[in-house]
Enzyme design. Structure first.
Site, PDB file in Angstrom:
ATOM      1  N   SER A 128      43.700  63.281  16.409  1.00  0.00           N
ATOM      2  CA  SER A 128      43.678  62.251  15.369  1.00  0.00           C
ATOM      3  C   SER A 128      44.576  62.636  14.200  1.00  0.00           C
ATOM      4  O   SER A 128      44.733  63.814  13.874  1.00  0.00           O
ATOM      5  CB  SER A 128      42.257  62.059  14.846  1.00  0.00           C
ATOM      6  OG  SER A 128      41.392  61.752  15.901  1.00  0.00           O
ATOM      7  N   SER A 160      37.365  68.884  14.983  1.00  0.00           N
ATOM      8  CA  SER A 160      36.044  69.519  14.963  1.00  0.00           C
ATOM      9  C   SER A 160      36.180  71.020  15.174  1.00  0.00           C
ATOM     10  O   SER A 160      36.910  71.464  16.064  1.00  0.00           O
ATOM     11  CB  SER A 160      35.156  68.960  16.077  1.00  0.00           C
ATOM     12  OG  SER A 160      34.927  67.609  15.885  1.00  0.00           O
ATOM     13  N   GLU A 244      36.217  63.070  28.725  1.00  0.00           N
ATOM     14  CA  GLU A 244      35.412  63.181  27.518  1.00  0.00           C
ATOM     15  C   GLU A 244      34.307  62.122  27.495  1.00  0.00           C
ATOM     16  O   GLU A 244      33.149  62.405  27.268  1.00  0.00           O
ATOM     17  CB  GLU A 244      36.313  63.030  26.294  1.00  0.00           C
ATOM     18  CG  GLU A 244      35.569  63.207  24.985  1.00  0.00           C
ATOM     19  CD  GLU A 244      36.480  63.178  23.766  1.00  0.00           C
ATOM     20  OE1 GLU A 244      37.595  62.667  23.865  1.00  0.00           O
ATOM     21  OE2 GLU A 244      36.043  63.655  22.711  1.00  0.00           O
ATOM     22  N   GLU A 361      33.635  50.097  19.332  1.00  0.00           N
ATOM     23  CA  GLU A 361      34.356  48.813  19.365  1.00  0.00           C
ATOM     24  C   GLU A 361      35.467  48.885  20.429  1.00  0.00           C
ATOM     25  O   GLU A 361      35.665  47.960  21.214  1.00  0.00           O
ATOM     26  CB  GLU A 361      34.976  48.493  17.995  1.00  0.00           C
ATOM     27  CG  GLU A 361      33.985  48.113  16.903  1.00  0.00           C
ATOM     28  CD  GLU A 361      33.285  49.324  16.285  1.00  0.00           C
ATOM     29  OE1 GLU A 361      33.738  50.460  16.504  1.00  0.00           O
ATOM     30  OE2 GLU A 361      32.271  49.119  15.593  1.00  0.00           O
TER      31      GLU A 361
HETATM   32  C1  LIG Z   1      32.004  63.756  14.402  1.00  0.00           C
HETATM   33  C2  LIG Z   1      33.452  63.486  14.672  1.00  0.00           C
HETATM   34  C3  LIG Z   1      34.184  64.445  15.340  1.00  0.00           C
HETATM   35  C4  LIG Z   1      35.546  64.227  15.602  1.00  0.00           C
HETATM   36  N1  LIG Z   1      36.245  65.232  16.200  1.00  0.00           N
HETATM   37  C5  LIG Z   1      37.560  65.068  16.432  1.00  0.00           C
HETATM   38  C6  LIG Z   1      38.317  66.133  17.010  1.00  0.00           C
HETATM   39  O1  LIG Z   1      37.794  67.211  17.292  1.00  0.00           O
HETATM   40  N2  LIG Z   1      39.627  65.941  17.196  1.00  0.00           N
HETATM   41  C7  LIG Z   1      40.253  64.770  16.892  1.00  0.00           C
HETATM   42  O2  LIG Z   1      41.444  64.658  17.143  1.00  0.00           O
HETATM   43  N3  LIG Z   1      39.572  63.725  16.328  1.00  0.00           N
HETATM   44  C8  LIG Z   1      38.238  63.859  16.089  1.00  0.00           C
HETATM   45  N4  LIG Z   1      37.523  62.835  15.497  1.00  0.00           N
HETATM   46  C9  LIG Z   1      38.219  61.622  15.084  1.00  0.00           C
HETATM   47  C10 LIG Z   1      37.873  60.407  15.935  1.00  0.00           C
HETATM   48  O3  LIG Z   1      38.467  60.519  17.203  1.00  0.00           O
HETATM   49  C11 LIG Z   1      38.332  59.157  15.180  1.00  0.00           C
HETATM   50  O4  LIG Z   1      37.516  59.051  14.026  1.00  0.00           O
HETATM   51  C12 LIG Z   1      38.203  57.885  16.004  1.00  0.00           C
HETATM   52  O5  LIG Z   1      39.150  57.879  17.036  1.00  0.00           O
HETATM   53  C13 LIG Z   1      38.370  56.607  15.154  1.00  0.00           C
HETATM   54  O6  LIG Z   1      39.553  56.673  14.415  1.00  0.00           O
HETATM   55  P1  LIG Z   1      39.567  56.384  12.825  1.00  0.00           P
HETATM   56  O7  LIG Z   1      38.485  57.223  12.217  1.00  0.00           O
HETATM   57  O8  LIG Z   1      40.979  56.557  12.357  1.00  0.00           O
HETATM   58  O9  LIG Z   1      39.122  54.868  12.658  1.00  0.00           O
HETATM   59  P2  LIG Z   1      40.061  53.590  12.799  1.00  0.00           P
HETATM   60  O10 LIG Z   1      40.845  53.674  14.038  1.00  0.00           O
HETATM   61  O11 LIG Z   1      40.782  53.401  11.508  1.00  0.00           O
HETATM   62  O12 LIG Z   1      38.983  52.433  12.970  1.00  0.00           O
HETATM   63  C14 LIG Z   1      38.209  51.912  11.881  1.00  0.00           C
HETATM   64  C15 LIG Z   1      37.265  50.843  12.461  1.00  0.00           C
HETATM   65  O13 LIG Z   1      38.041  49.753  13.024  1.00  0.00           O
HETATM   66  C16 LIG Z   1      37.695  49.551  14.382  1.00  0.00           C
HETATM   67  N5  LIG Z   1      38.872  49.208  15.175  1.00  0.00           N
HETATM   68  C17 LIG Z   1      40.089  49.817  15.127  1.00  0.00           C
HETATM   69  N6  LIG Z   1      40.928  49.235  16.028  1.00  0.00           N
HETATM   70  C18 LIG Z   1      40.209  48.261  16.657  1.00  0.00           C
HETATM   71  C19 LIG Z   1      40.502  47.332  17.686  1.00  0.00           C
HETATM   72  N7  LIG Z   1      41.703  47.274  18.262  1.00  0.00           N
HETATM   73  N8  LIG Z   1      39.528  46.476  18.083  1.00  0.00           N
HETATM   74  C20 LIG Z   1      38.284  46.503  17.518  1.00  0.00           C
HETATM   75  N9  LIG Z   1      37.955  47.364  16.525  1.00  0.00           N
HETATM   76  C21 LIG Z   1      38.892  48.223  16.098  1.00  0.00           C
HETATM   77  C22 LIG Z   1      37.154  50.892  14.846  1.00  0.00           C
HETATM   78  O14 LIG Z   1      36.317  50.739  15.981  1.00  0.00           O
HETATM   79  C23 LIG Z   1      36.413  51.366  13.620  1.00  0.00           C
HETATM   80  O15 LIG Z   1      35.137  50.802  13.535  1.00  0.00           O
HETATM   81  C24 LIG Z   1      36.172  63.018  15.220  1.00  0.00           C
HETATM   82  C25 LIG Z   1      35.417  62.032  14.552  1.00  0.00           C
HETATM   83  C26 LIG Z   1      34.081  62.266  14.272  1.00  0.00           C
HETATM   84  C27 LIG Z   1      33.316  61.196  13.542  1.00  0.00           C
END
Ligand SMILES: Cc1cc2nc3c(=O)[nH]c(=O)nc-3n(C[C@H](O)[C@H](O)[C@H](O)COP(=O)(O)OP(=O)(O)OC[C@H]3O[C@@H](n4cnc5c(N)ncnc54)[C@H](O)[C@@H]3O)c2cc1C
Length: 379
Positions: A128, A160, A244, A361
Site C-alpha cells: 500500500s 504491518s 491471502e 466493498e
Molecule cells: C490492520 C491493517 C493492516 C494492514 N497491513 C498492511 C500491510 O501489511 N501491508 C500493506 O501493504 N498494506 C496494509 N494495509 C493497508 C490495506 O491494504 C489498505 O488499507 C486497503 O487496501 C484499503 O486501502 P485504503 O486504506 O487506501 O482505502 P481506499 O482505497 O482509499 O478506500 C477508501 C474506501 O473507499 C472504498 N472504495 C475504494 N475504491 C472502491 C471501489 N472501486 N468500489 C467500491 N468502494 C471503493 C473502500 O472500500 C474504502 O471503504 C493494512 C490495513 C489495515 C487496516
C-alpha cells in the site's frame, strides 16, 4: 465431500495437540506489536521451528513436514484451540512464501525460506501507498535500473509489523511509460535496514506501533532479489492476494477457538436470551466457516483454483469476527471498557478486518462481477 478424518490425520492431530500442550506458554506473550512482544514471538517461532511445527505444509527441505491442506487445517485447529501465540511470521509465511513457491528461482527459495520459517528474518508486506490502497495498480514508488540491480524510491504505508521486521516485499513501478497502470510493475524484496530506508512507526489507537510507513530514497536492491520477470509484478502480486483472502489468512481454527471461548464466557457470565442467541450464532457461524473452508480445500486438493470464491471467505470471516467480539463485549458489560484484555484488544483489531487484505466493498464488487455475473460497476 467426506468429512471424516483418516487415521493418519487423527494421528497427526494427536501429535500436534501433545506438542502444543507441552510447549504453549502458560501466560500469554506480551503483544507482538511492541518491541518486547515482537522479540518474545520471534523466540516462540524458533521453538515451533525447532520441532518442525512452524510451516507444516512446506517441503521438509525448508523446515516443513510436507503435509497437505487438510493436515494444515487440522494443525491450525489445534494451534488455536491450545491458545498458542499469534504468528509474527504471518506475512512472510502466508504471502511471500506462496509467491516464492510459485514464481521464484531455486536459489531464492533456498536463500529466503529457511530463515523465514525459523523467525530469524521477519517479513513485512510493502504494497500500500498513501494514494494507492484499493486501487493498488496506481502505485507510484519506483525502481530504476542501475548496475547489478535497482534503486527504489517512494513511500509505502500501513506495513504491518514493519516497525520491528527485518525485510519487506513489495511492488514497484519499473516502466512508467507502460500503457496500463498494472503493467510495468516489478515484484522485489528489500532490506528494511538498507541505506536509504527510513521506517517511521504509526501508532494505533492503543499507542502500539503496529504499522510503519516506509520512506525509500535510492535503496539498492540486487537483481537476485527480483521475483519473477521485471515488469510482471502485477500478475505475481495477484497470485499472492488469492492466498491471502482465500485459505491461509484466517483459517477456521481461529474462529472455532474464539467461539468456544465466547461460549465459556457466556457460561461464566450468563446473559439475557438475546445475547445467548448471538452466542449460538457465533458457534454456528464458526462451524459454517469451517465446512465452507473444507469444501474449498477439497476443491483445491483436486487441483482447482479457488479464484473469486476467496472473496466470499474474506467478507464472511471479517464480519463474523466483529459480531463475535461485539457479543463478548456485551457479555462483559462495563468490564470490557475497563479491561485491556484480549476481548477489548480483539474487538479493536476485528474492526480492521473489512479493510485489510482488500476492503469488503472491493470483495463485494468481485463477488458481484465474477461470481454472480453482474455488470461491471462504475470505477
Ligand atoms: C490492520 C491493517 C493492516 C494492514 N497491513 C498492511 C500491510 O501489511 N501491508 C500493506 O501493504 N498494506 C496494509 N494495509 C493497508 C490495506 O491494504 C489498505 O488499507 C486497503 O487496501 C484499503 O486501502 P485504503 O486504506 O487506501 O482505502 P481506499 O482505497 O482509499 O478506500 C477508501 C474506501 O473507499 C472504498 N472504495 C475504494 N475504491 C472502491 C471501489 N472501486 N468500489 C467500491 N468502494 C471503493 C473502500 O472500500 C474504502 O471503504 C493494512 C490495513 C489495515 C487496516
Amino acid at each position: 465431500m467426506n468429512l471424516d478424518f483418516t487415521p493418519e490425520e487423527d494421528a497427526f492431530r494427536a501429535e500436534a495437540r501433545a506438542w502444543l500442550a507441552a510447549h504453549v506458554p502458560a501466560e500469554p506473550l506480551p503483544s507482538l506489536e511492541t518491541e518486547e512482544g515482537f522479540a518474545a514471538h520471534r523466540a516462540w517461532e524458533a521453538e515451533l521451528h525447532a520441532d518442525r511445527w512452524a510451516v507444516v505444509s512446506w517441503p521438509e527441505e525448508f523446515g516443513g513436514r510436507g503435509v497437505d491442506i487438510f493436515k494444515w487445517l487440522v494443525f491450525e485447529e489445534e494451534y488455536y484451540a491450545a491458545g498458542a501465540p499469534g504468528r509474527v511470521t504471518q506475512n512472510g509465511i502466508n504471502l511471500l512464501a506462496p509467491t516464492l513457491f510459485d514464481h521464484a528461482t531455486d536459489e531464492q527459495r533456498a536463500r529466503v525460506l529457511p530463515s523465514m520459517a525459523s523467525g530469524e528474518v521477519v517479513w513485512a508486506q510493502a504494497w500500500s501507498e498513501p494514494e494507492s490502497g484499493s486501487d493498488l495498480a496506481s502505485l507510484r514508488s519506483r525502481a530504476v535500473r542501475t548496475d547489478g540491480g535497482w534503486l527504489l524510491s517512494g513511500q509505502k504505508t500501513w506495513s504491518s509489523r514493519a516497525a520491528f521486521a527485518d525485510k519487506a516485499f513489495g511492488i514497484f513501478r519499473t516502466d512508467p511509460d507502460a500503457p496500463k497502470p498494472h503493467q510495468g510493475l516489478t515484484y522485489l524484496m528489500f532490506d528494511l535496514k538498507a541505506p536509504g530506508v527510513t521506517v517511521r512507526p504509526i501508532g494505533r489507537l492503543d499507542g502500539k506501533p503496529a504499522f510503519a510507513e516506509l520512506f525509500l530514497d535510492d535503496v539498492f536492491v540486487p537483481d537476485e532479489d527480483v521475483i519473477g520477470e521485471p515488469g510482471n509484478g502485477w500478475r505475481i502480486a495477484m497470485s499472492t492476494t488469492g492466498n491471502e483472502r482465500g485459505l491461509t489468512l484466517r483459517s477456521p481454527g481461529r474462529f472455532l477457538a474464539a467461539a468456544d471461548r465466547l461460549a465459556a464466557l457466556w457460561r461464566e457470565r450468563g446473559a439475557d436470551p438475546a445475547v445467548r442467541d448471538r452466542v449460538a450464532d457465533a458457534l454456528v457461524g464458526a462451524r459454517a466457516y469451517q465446512l465452507f473452508t473444507y469444501a474449498n480445500a477439497s476443491r483445491f486438493a483436486a487441483g482447482e483454483q479457488i479464484g473469486a470464491e476467496s472473496s466470499l471467505n474474506k467478507v464472511f470471516w471479517s464480519e463474523y469476527d466483529i459480531a463475535l467480539h461485539e457479543t463478548a463485549l456485551d457479555l462483559l458489560g462495563a468490564d470490557a471498557e475497563l479491561a485491556d484484555g484480549e476481548w477489548a484488544e480483539g474487538y479493536v483489531f476485528s474492526l480492521a478486518g473489512p479493510i485489510y487484505a482488500g476492503t469488503n466493498e472491493i470483495q463485494r464488487d468481485i463477488i458481484a462481477e465474477r461470481l454472480l455475473g453482474l455488470p461491471k460497476g462504475r470505477r
